[in-house]
Design a protein around this motif. Structure first.
Motif, short mmCIF file in Angstrom:
data_model
loop_
_atom_site.label_atom_id
_atom_site.label_comp_id
_atom_site.label_asym_id
_atom_site.label_seq_id
_atom_site.Cartn_x
_atom_site.Cartn_y
_atom_site.Cartn_z
N MET A 113 29.63 63.96 52.51
CA MET A 113 31.05 64.20 52.25
C MET A 113 31.73 62.93 51.73
N ASP A 136 37.66 66.17 52.34
CA ASP A 136 36.88 67.30 52.80
C ASP A 136 37.18 67.45 54.29
N GLY A 144 29.93 73.52 51.11
CA GLY A 144 31.35 73.53 51.44
C GLY A 144 32.11 73.90 50.17
N ARG A 158 35.87 74.80 48.33
CA ARG A 158 37.32 74.69 48.50
C ARG A 158 37.96 76.05 48.36
N HIS A 217 32.55 74.03 44.55
CA HIS A 217 31.82 73.25 45.55
C HIS A 217 31.58 71.86 44.95
N TYR A 225 30.31 68.25 49.20
CA TYR A 225 30.42 68.41 50.64
C TYR A 225 29.42 69.50 51.03
N ARG A 263 40.97 71.74 50.87
CA ARG A 263 40.90 70.36 50.39
C ARG A 263 42.20 69.64 50.71
#
Ligand code: UDP
Ligand code: MG
Length: 320
Positions: free
Chosen positions: A101, A107, A128, A130, A162, A165, A204
């Motif tokens: 990250m 993040d 991860g 957003r 993405h 993260y 985010r």
């Protein structure tokens, strides 16, 4: 026995944010250890990407205060992607799970719980993503979202919204290591690894201190790097374009012959000069794209190291 987690954070001139980030993450670790989601040998790995400010000194100081903080320092600035990769490959030597990250806490660290949950459900990679970009400026949002769209048209299979993260298992990172290309574009390569994967949504945040290390110039070069290192579609587009222009020129030839036989051959200067400029521009563009790929081939054949580690601080034996 729970798994050992390493969180990898690339840092380029981040002296303003390190203390707060370390504090927040250690708090998170306490919580995760308490609820037995992770092993208490889990650590935080800061990667100093050749910063010229006090970043490395602060990492050392944090390490002296709390042994759960470790760090590696690259010999010079190698850019975000290489810093992340260096951290992942180092962390993999000790960890079962690695999360990468940004160090500026944009993040949301609360997504870590969900990522771990997905991991324990049998996923090797958890992206991860957003969910919203409300906190980003219109310009950042527009350029970033166009980037994902263009990348997909150009043949890179990216997970939309993405960034870097993500959680990866030791096994997935070992496979990533086998992609030996020097121009590594993580976001495009990771989906190629395969394995069971899942997505976790998060919001985010704004950068809480310091300034962005990704100005427009770096973003554009990042996008070009991404496209040319993932696919050869732009070269194919050039061939298509060349063919279409050739077909148009045949039509123009027939048209001018007809005009000639009809005796109406007063051809305008403007159309001539426009086509010279247009064709000239297209040729230069085509050459540029091809040059971009040849440059890549040239660099790849050299097999230069992607990064060089100058220093490592970590107080455990490797379990390679
Ligand atoms: N970063 C890095 N090397 C670089 C540029 C950036 O390691 O050459 C790191 C930076 O410290 C941060 C992450 O990459 O942890 C993302 O950078 P930044 O937050 O500046 O980008 P933005 O979020 O504005 O896109
Ligand atoms: Mg940021």
């Amino acid at each position: 026995m729970k798994e050992i987690l390493y969180i990898v954070l690339p840092c380029y001139e981040e002296e303003e944010v390190l203390h707060e980030t370390a504090f927040q993450l250690l708090k998170k670790y306490d919580e995760l250890i308490m609820e037995e989601s992770i092993n208490n040998e889990s650590k935080i790995l800061f990667v100093n990407d050749g910063s010229k400010d006090k970043t490395w000194e602060i990492i050392l100081e944090l390490h002296n205060k709390d042994k759960r903080i470790s760090g590696i320092s690259l010999s010079r600035n190698r850019g975000h992607q290489n810093a992340v990769l260096a951290g992942m490959l180092e962390a993999k030597k000790y960890a079962d799970i690695v999360i990468t990250m940004d160090v500026d806490l944009q993040d949301d660290i609360n997504a870590i719980n969900k990522m771990l949950q997905r991991y324990y459900e049998g996923n090797d990679i958890v992206y991860g993503v957003r969910s919203k970009r409300e906190k980003d400026t219109f310009f950042k949002k527009f350029t970033a979202e166009s980037f994902y769209k263009i990348m997909n048209i150009m043949g890179g299979e990216l997970v939309f919204n993405h960034a870097d993260y993500r959680l990866m298992s030791k096994r997935a990172i070992e496979c990533l290591e086998k992609f030996s290309e020097v121009n590594l574009f993580l976001r495009g390569i990771v989906p190629m690894i395969g394995f069971k994967s899942d997505i976790v949504y998060y919001e985010r945040q704004e950068r809480f201190a310091g300034r962005s290390k990704y100005p427009l110039k770096k973003m554009i070069s990042f996008a070009i790097e991404g496209i040319t290192s993932l696919s050869v579609k732009p070269i194919r587009l050039i061939s298509t374009l060349g063919l279409s222009i050739f077909l148009i020129s045949i039509v123009m030839l027939i048209y001018s012959l007809i005009r000639y036989f009809m005796g109406k051959t007063i051809i305008g200067w403007s159309s001539l000069i426009i086509s010279i400029w247009a064709i000239g521009g297209l040729i230069l563009l085509a050459l540029g794209v091809i040059g971009e790929y040849i440059g890549k081939i040239y660099l790849e054949t050299k097999h230069r190291p992607r990064y060089i580690i100058k220093e490592i601080i970590n107080d455990v034996e490797r379990n390679e």
